[in-house]
Design a protein around this motif. Sequence first.
Motif, short mmCIF file in Angstrom:
data_model
loop_
_atom_site.label_atom_id
_atom_site.label_comp_id
_atom_site.label_asym_id
_atom_site.label_seq_id
_atom_site.Cartn_x
_atom_site.Cartn_y
_atom_site.Cartn_z
N ILE A 24 0.97 -1.26 0.20
CA ILE A 24 -0.14 0.29 0.22
C ILE A 24 0.41 1.33 -0.10
N GLY A 25 2.03 1.65 0.35
CA GLY A 25 3.11 2.29 1.10
C GLY A 25 3.54 2.79 -0.20
N GLN A 26 3.84 1.64 -0.56
CA GLN A 26 4.99 1.51 -1.63
C GLN A 26 4.33 1.82 -2.53
N ASN A 27 2.87 1.16 -3.37
CA ASN A 27 2.36 1.92 -4.63
C ASN A 27 1.46 2.82 -4.36
N LEU A 28 1.78 3.73 -3.18
CA LEU A 28 1.55 4.92 -2.87
C LEU A 28 2.51 6.01 -3.46
N LEU A 29 3.89 5.31 -3.33
CA LEU A 29 5.24 6.36 -3.82
C LEU A 29 5.26 6.19 -5.06
N LYS A 30 5.28 5.04 -5.27
CA LYS A 30 4.97 4.83 -7.14
C LYS A 30 4.40 6.15 -7.70
N LYS A 31 2.82 6.25 -6.86
CA LYS A 31 1.57 7.44 -8.12
C LYS A 31 2.50 9.07 -7.89
N LEU A 32 3.39 9.35 -7.14
CA LEU A 32 4.28 10.36 -6.99
C LEU A 32 5.06 10.73 -8.56
N GLU A 33 5.56 9.92 -8.47
CA GLU A 33 6.02 9.99 -10.14
C GLU A 33 4.88 10.58 -11.46
N ASP A 34 3.40 10.17 -10.84
CA ASP A 34 2.51 10.84 -12.06
C ASP A 34 2.33 12.52 -11.77
N GLU A 35 3.68 13.26 -10.76
CA GLU A 35 4.02 13.89 -10.02
C GLU A 35 5.43 15.27 -10.20
N GLY A 36 6.06 13.90 -11.55
CA GLY A 36 6.91 14.66 -11.47
C GLY A 36 8.30 14.72 -10.47
N MET A 37 7.74 13.61 -9.56
CA MET A 37 8.54 13.56 -7.88
C MET A 37 8.71 11.47 -8.11
N ILE A 38 10.14 11.23 -7.43
CA ILE A 38 10.13 9.79 -7.23
C ILE A 38 10.08 9.73 -5.78
N GLY A 39 9.32 8.92 -5.18
CA GLY A 39 9.37 8.47 -4.09
C GLY A 39 10.82 7.35 -3.60
N LEU A 40 11.58 8.07 -2.74
CA LEU A 40 12.49 6.51 -2.51
C LEU A 40 12.34 5.86 -1.41
N ALA A 41 11.70 6.58 -0.02
CA ALA A 41 11.67 6.03 0.72
C ALA A 41 10.90 6.43 2.27
N TYR A 42 10.43 5.91 3.18
CA TYR A 42 9.42 6.49 4.10
C TYR A 42 10.30 6.54 4.91
N TRP A 43 10.47 8.28 5.34
CA TRP A 43 11.19 8.24 7.15
C TRP A 43 10.48 8.76 7.71
N GLU A 44 10.72 9.13 8.89
CA GLU A 44 9.78 9.37 10.19
C GLU A 44 9.92 11.14 10.84
N ASN A 45 9.27 11.25 10.69
CA ASN A 45 8.13 12.89 11.40
C ASN A 45 7.89 12.48 12.61
N GLY A 46 6.93 11.63 12.77
CA GLY A 46 6.93 10.57 14.20
C GLY A 46 5.14 11.61 14.52
N PHE A 47 4.65 11.05 15.87
CA PHE A 47 3.50 11.09 16.67
C PHE A 47 3.89 12.77 16.84
N ARG A 48 2.32 13.40 16.78
CA ARG A 48 2.36 14.75 16.78
C ARG A 48 2.04 15.00 18.26
N HIS A 49 2.40 16.02 18.77
CA HIS A 49 2.11 16.57 20.10
C HIS A 49 1.07 18.24 19.73
N LEU A 50 0.47 18.53 20.91
CA LEU A 50 0.26 19.75 20.64
C LEU A 50 0.29 20.41 22.13
N THR A 51 1.47 22.01 21.59
CA THR A 51 1.40 22.28 22.13
C THR A 51 1.08 23.97 22.28
#
Length: 338
Positions: free
Chosen positions: A130-157
């Motif tokens: 699922i994740g890899q197919n979405l990366l592939k879709k970026l190619e229709d928009e002129g971008m090549i998705g190489l890998a998912y890195w992590e930002n992480g869980f977000r918390h409110l301040t």
Amino acid sequence: LVLVAGSILAITGEAEAIFGIFGGDEKKEKTYTIRAGIGLNDKSAQYKALEKWKQMVEKRSDGRIKMELYHSSQLGDDREMMEALQLGTQEVTCPSTAPIGEFVEGFKVFDLPFLFPNNEAADYVLDSKIGQNLLKKLEDEGMIGLAYWENGFRHLTNSKRPVKTPEDIKGLKVRTMENPMHLAAWREMGANPTPMAFGELFSAMQQGVVDGQENPWGTIYLQNFYEVQDYVTNTGHVYSPFVLMVSEKFYDKLPSDLQTMLRKTAKEVKEYQRRINREMNAEYRKKLKEKMNVTILSSEQKSAFKKAVQPVYDEYKEEIGADLVDSVLQKVEEYQQQ
Ligand code: KDG
């Protein structure tokens, strides 16, 4: 003759032309420069991972690729950098999925509130088909998705009050990433959300243009948000993946051995990036106790926030793609059954 050619080559730098004459592989001798830009600063796990990637890429390309790193939105914000990738005026960036959703709708699926129960569930889904197919879709928009890195869980301040219930959020001006679903989620929680580029956030908080924001522990600490925010609550309302991506215009110019090397090393560094990101988030969560008033919600308290944002699922399911939403939910379920 080759030696002579080699020294002319060093002097003139016209590797391509000379090797053309001697029948070598033109593309193979050409050198390339990658400008990689991010919004976070040079203390972030994201930047440290880029440094590691740079080392690997320069070494494994035998110097054929040179990488320049830019942090703190020096090359622009996430959206601007993706546009630059499309134009071919920048080679690499690593945005959160939230702004990617404005380029490829399907990416919004990962930003559904309270989708992933933990980091490992996110890895499981992102690294699946699922994740890899979405990366592939970026190619229709002129971008090549190489890998998912992590930002992480977000918390409110925020700078106004401790937040323990959704009622405490009422009326707070909260900065969100540029994604309508994030805005919707904060509206459901009673906030007054406003989208803004990351590079403008610190001064917006300092000047009171916004009362609050949401980001992972590491970012809250390393970007010194505690200097302008007094309260933090572990809402963990959404998990932000990063996508390491390269401009398709640039990628297409590379010889295939370098294309393969970029894809391979991006995945290798992924493991390192996720690991140090998790270590850093855990460490800075502790350290923030010395800097801010920290509220840790019980799971019961957290359910109230989950309930408040539930309408976002119905509101966005069709737009994201009902099948995609269902398959991601199913995959999360599959992870939990293991
Ligand atoms: O380098 C990443 C940043 O540009 C951005 O994605 C960080 O989470 C972020 C935010 O809040 O904008």
